[in-house]
Design an enzyme around this catalytic site. Structure first.
Site, PDB file in Angstrom:
ATOM      1  N   GLY A   1       0.775  -1.245   0.000  1.00  0.00           N
ATOM      2  CA  GLY A   1       0.000   0.000   0.000  1.00  0.00           C
ATOM      3  C   GLY A   1       0.799   1.283   0.000  1.00  0.00           C
ATOM      4  O   GLY A   1       0.338   2.301  -0.494  1.00  0.00           O
TER       5      GLY A   1
ATOM      6  N   GLU B   1       4.622   3.933   5.978  1.00  0.00           N
ATOM      7  CA  GLU B   1       3.369   3.171   5.956  1.00  0.00           C
ATOM      8  C   GLU B   1       2.291   3.920   5.186  1.00  0.00           C
ATOM      9  O   GLU B   1       2.327   5.146   5.101  1.00  0.00           O
ATOM     10  CB  GLU B   1       2.875   2.979   7.392  1.00  0.00           C
ATOM     11  CG  GLU B   1       3.273   1.650   8.021  1.00  0.00           C
ATOM     12  CD  GLU B   1       2.346   0.516   7.607  1.00  0.00           C
ATOM     13  OE1 GLU B   1       1.697   0.606   6.541  1.00  0.00           O
ATOM     14  OE2 GLU B   1       2.269  -0.458   8.370  1.00  0.00           O
ATOM     15  N   ASP B   2       1.324   3.190   4.664  1.00  0.00           N
ATOM     16  CA  ASP B   2       0.210   3.853   4.010  1.00  0.00           C
ATOM     17  C   ASP B   2      -0.803   4.347   5.036  1.00  0.00           C
ATOM     18  O   ASP B   2      -1.231   5.492   5.006  1.00  0.00           O
ATOM     19  CB  ASP B   2      -0.468   2.937   2.971  1.00  0.00           C
ATOM     20  CG  ASP B   2      -0.850   1.562   3.509  1.00  0.00           C
ATOM     21  OD1 ASP B   2      -0.534   1.253   4.682  1.00  0.00           O
ATOM     22  OD2 ASP B   2      -1.455   0.779   2.757  1.00  0.00           O
TER      23      ASP B   2
ATOM     24  N   ASP C   1      -4.513   1.749  11.017  1.00  0.00           N
ATOM     25  CA  ASP C   1      -5.916   1.519  11.355  1.00  0.00           C
ATOM     26  C   ASP C   1      -5.977   1.113  12.829  1.00  0.00           C
ATOM     27  O   ASP C   1      -6.144   1.949  13.707  1.00  0.00           O
ATOM     28  CB  ASP C   1      -6.482   0.455  10.410  1.00  0.00           C
ATOM     29  CG  ASP C   1      -7.949   0.149  10.676  1.00  0.00           C
ATOM     30  OD1 ASP C   1      -8.534   0.743  11.584  1.00  0.00           O
ATOM     31  OD2 ASP C   1      -8.513  -0.691   9.957  1.00  0.00           O
TER      32      ASP C   1
ATOM     33  N   GLY D   1      -3.347  -0.155  14.129  1.00  0.00           N
ATOM     34  CA  GLY D   1      -1.963   0.056  14.521  1.00  0.00           C
ATOM     35  C   GLY D   1      -1.214  -1.241  14.759  1.00  0.00           C
ATOM     36  O   GLY D   1      -0.012  -1.230  15.034  1.00  0.00           O
TER      37      GLY D   1
ATOM     38  N   THR E   1      -0.350  -3.710  12.685  1.00  0.00           N
ATOM     39  CA  THR E   1       0.690  -4.004  11.698  1.00  0.00           C
ATOM     40  C   THR E   1       1.954  -3.220  12.014  1.00  0.00           C
ATOM     41  O   THR E   1       3.054  -3.785  12.084  1.00  0.00           O
ATOM     42  CB  THR E   1       0.198  -3.639  10.274  1.00  0.00           C
ATOM     43  OG1 THR E   1      -1.023  -4.332  10.039  1.00  0.00           O
ATOM     44  CG2 THR E   1       1.221  -4.027   9.231  1.00  0.00           C
TER      45      THR E   1
ATOM     46  N   LYS F   1      -6.149   6.446  11.159  1.00  0.00           N
ATOM     47  CA  LYS F   1      -7.553   6.376  11.579  1.00  0.00           C
ATOM     48  C   LYS F   1      -7.646   6.606  13.095  1.00  0.00           C
ATOM     49  O   LYS F   1      -6.647   6.507  13.801  1.00  0.00           O
ATOM     50  CB  LYS F   1      -8.138   5.015  11.202  1.00  0.00           C
ATOM     51  CG  LYS F   1      -8.302   4.835   9.681  1.00  0.00           C
ATOM     52  CD  LYS F   1      -9.083   3.575   9.362  1.00  0.00           C
ATOM     53  CE  LYS F   1      -9.050   3.269   7.884  1.00  0.00           C
ATOM     54  NZ  LYS F   1      -9.796   2.043   7.553  1.00  0.00           N
TER      55      LYS F   1
ATOM     56  N   PHE G   1     -13.258   2.991   5.218  1.00  0.00           N
ATOM     57  CA  PHE G   1     -12.318   2.234   4.401  1.00  0.00           C
ATOM     58  C   PHE G   1     -11.977   3.086   3.185  1.00  0.00           C
ATOM     59  O   PHE G   1     -12.859   3.576   2.495  1.00  0.00           O
ATOM     60  CB  PHE G   1     -12.887   0.885   3.971  1.00  0.00           C
ATOM     61  CG  PHE G   1     -11.819  -0.031   3.443  1.00  0.00           C
ATOM     62  CD1 PHE G   1     -11.041  -0.773   4.319  1.00  0.00           C
ATOM     63  CD2 PHE G   1     -11.565  -0.110   2.082  1.00  0.00           C
ATOM     64  CE1 PHE G   1     -10.027  -1.593   3.850  1.00  0.00           C
ATOM     65  CE2 PHE G   1     -10.549  -0.928   1.602  1.00  0.00           C
ATOM     66  CZ  PHE G   1      -9.776  -1.663   2.491  1.00  0.00           C
TER      67      PHE G   1
ATOM     68  N   ASP H   1      -5.628  -0.364  -1.733  1.00  0.00           N
ATOM     69  CA  ASP H   1      -6.532  -1.201  -2.518  1.00  0.00           C
ATOM     70  C   ASP H   1      -7.734  -1.697  -1.741  1.00  0.00           C
ATOM     71  O   ASP H   1      -7.779  -1.654  -0.507  1.00  0.00           O
ATOM     72  CB  ASP H   1      -5.775  -2.442  -3.013  1.00  0.00           C
ATOM     73  CG  ASP H   1      -5.555  -3.451  -1.893  1.00  0.00           C
ATOM     74  OD1 ASP H   1      -4.990  -3.058  -0.838  1.00  0.00           O
ATOM     75  OD2 ASP H   1      -5.974  -4.618  -2.031  1.00  0.00           O
TER      76      ASP H   1
ATOM     77  N   ARG I   1      -5.730   0.845  -6.693  1.00  0.00           N
ATOM     78  CA  ARG I   1      -4.426   1.400  -6.309  1.00  0.00           C
ATOM     79  C   ARG I   1      -3.994   2.538  -7.231  1.00  0.00           C
ATOM     80  O   ARG I   1      -3.199   3.392  -6.868  1.00  0.00           O
ATOM     81  CB  ARG I   1      -3.339   0.320  -6.349  1.00  0.00           C
ATOM     82  CG  ARG I   1      -3.482  -0.784  -5.311  1.00  0.00           C
ATOM     83  CD  ARG I   1      -2.206  -1.624  -5.272  1.00  0.00           C
ATOM     84  NE  ARG I   1      -2.399  -2.897  -4.606  1.00  0.00           N
ATOM     85  CZ  ARG I   1      -2.317  -3.103  -3.290  1.00  0.00           C
ATOM     86  NH1 ARG I   1      -2.051  -2.089  -2.483  1.00  0.00           N
ATOM     87  NH2 ARG I   1      -2.498  -4.295  -2.781  1.00  0.00           N
TER      88      ARG I   1
HETATM   89  P1  IMP Z   1      -3.748  -2.132  11.072  1.00  0.00           P
HETATM   90  O1  IMP Z   1      -2.820  -3.243  11.440  1.00  0.00           O
HETATM   91  O2  IMP Z   1      -5.139  -2.362  11.547  1.00  0.00           O
HETATM   92  O3  IMP Z   1      -3.228  -0.771  11.510  1.00  0.00           O
HETATM   93  O4  IMP Z   1      -3.888  -2.149   9.514  1.00  0.00           O
HETATM   94  C1  IMP Z   1      -2.877  -1.627   8.763  1.00  0.00           C
HETATM   95  C2  IMP Z   1      -2.903  -2.109   7.319  1.00  0.00           C
HETATM   96  O5  IMP Z   1      -4.183  -2.518   6.864  1.00  0.00           O
HETATM   97  C3  IMP Z   1      -2.517  -0.931   6.468  1.00  0.00           C
HETATM   98  O6  IMP Z   1      -1.117  -0.864   6.302  1.00  0.00           O
HETATM   99  C4  IMP Z   1      -3.258  -1.205   5.184  1.00  0.00           C
HETATM  100  O7  IMP Z   1      -2.477  -2.023   4.354  1.00  0.00           O
HETATM  101  C5  IMP Z   1      -4.486  -1.955   5.613  1.00  0.00           C
HETATM  102  N1  IMP Z   1      -5.616  -1.020   5.763  1.00  0.00           N
HETATM  103  C6  IMP Z   1      -6.158  -0.521   6.901  1.00  0.00           C
HETATM  104  N2  IMP Z   1      -7.161   0.316   6.659  1.00  0.00           N
HETATM  105  C7  IMP Z   1      -7.254   0.378   5.304  1.00  0.00           C
HETATM  106  C8  IMP Z   1      -8.111   1.115   4.417  1.00  0.00           C
HETATM  107  O8  IMP Z   1      -8.997   1.887   4.805  1.00  0.00           O
HETATM  108  N3  IMP Z   1      -7.895   0.917   3.090  1.00  0.00           N
HETATM  109  C9  IMP Z   1      -6.943   0.079   2.604  1.00  0.00           C
HETATM  110  N4  IMP Z   1      -6.113  -0.612   3.393  1.00  0.00           N
HETATM  111  C10 IMP Z   1      -6.277  -0.477   4.733  1.00  0.00           C
HETATM  112 MG    MG Z   2      -0.180  -1.616   4.583  1.00  0.00          MG
END
Ligand code: IMP
Ligand code: MG
Length: 181
Positions: A45, A100-101, A104, A106, A108, A132, A153, A160, A166
């Site tokens: 992403g 990072e992109d 959400d 956090g 990851t 977010k 989202f 994506d 993308r």
């Molecule tokens: P987390 O671990 O919940 O913070 O999710 C992080 C990863 O989920 C991001 O690096 C994105 O790749 C993917 N992600 C989370 N929210 C979105 C979204 O709204 N659109 C697309 N990808 C998302």
């Molecule tokens: Mg990502």
């Protein structure tokens, strides 16, 4: 699989993205002046954001890529984080900035930062294009945040939904009608 229709609402225009990326690059230039900046891009992403940001950064940098997957087919986190590419990294004595992109939950980024810390960088920080609300409350070293966004989202500018969208230049809210995806 979604059976309803999908609608895209513009959230952040490409013009706003460009202005913000330039501003972040200027701050990174100032903060990392005279240091050994090592960009670690989280695929897939963040690839577009990283390419635009890296070309705006004026100080020398090196770049590496890792990948993390926490989402399956839909718009919900699976809760498990698989990280690939860590073994190739040579981070000793470098100032690592993770690109990072979006944050959400956090989860990851937390897993990535944990893994990178064990490799002994001189410093470690995070630069995310989007954040977010849930991630705002976390104690992550998100030194650079492009935009705080609502809990929707989003797709576009590298991000994506099931590998689509993308290519969009702006960032859009994905609205699914008549579907529970
Ligand atoms: P987390 O671990 O919940 O913070 O999710 C992080 C990863 O989920 C991001 O690096 C994105 O790749 C993917 N992600 C989370 N929210 C979105 C979204 O709204 N659109 C697309 N990808 C998302
Ligand atoms: Mg990502």
């Amino acid at each position: 699989m979604p059976t309803g229709t999908e609608r895209l609402d513009l959230l952040i225009s490409d013009r706003r993205i460009r202005a913000r990326v330039t501003a972040l690059a200027r701050r990174i230039d100032a903060d990392y002046h005279g240091r050994k900046l090592s960009l670690v891009v989280v695929l897939k992403g963040a690839f577009m954001f990283a390419a635009d940001l890296a070309r705006q950064i004026g100080i020398p940098w090196t770049i590496d890529f890792i990948s993390a997957a926490s989402y399956g087919e839909g718009t919900r986190s699976s809760g498990t984080v698989a990280i690939e590419g860590l073994d190739r990294l040579e981070l000793g004595a470098r100032d690592v900035l993770v690109i990072e992109d979006i944050l959400d939950t956090g989860r990851t980024s937390a897993a990535i930062l944990d893994a990178l810390l064990q490799r002994g960088p001189a410093s470690l920080a995070l630069c995310t294009l989007l954040r977010k609300p849930a991630a705002r409350a976390l104690d992550l070293p998100a030194r650079y945040v492009g935009f705080d966004i609502p809990d929707d989202f989003v797709v576009g500018y590298g991000m994506d939904y099931a590998e689509r969208y993308r290519n969009l230049r702006g960032i859009y809210r994905l609205v699914l009608d008549g579907s529970s995806a």
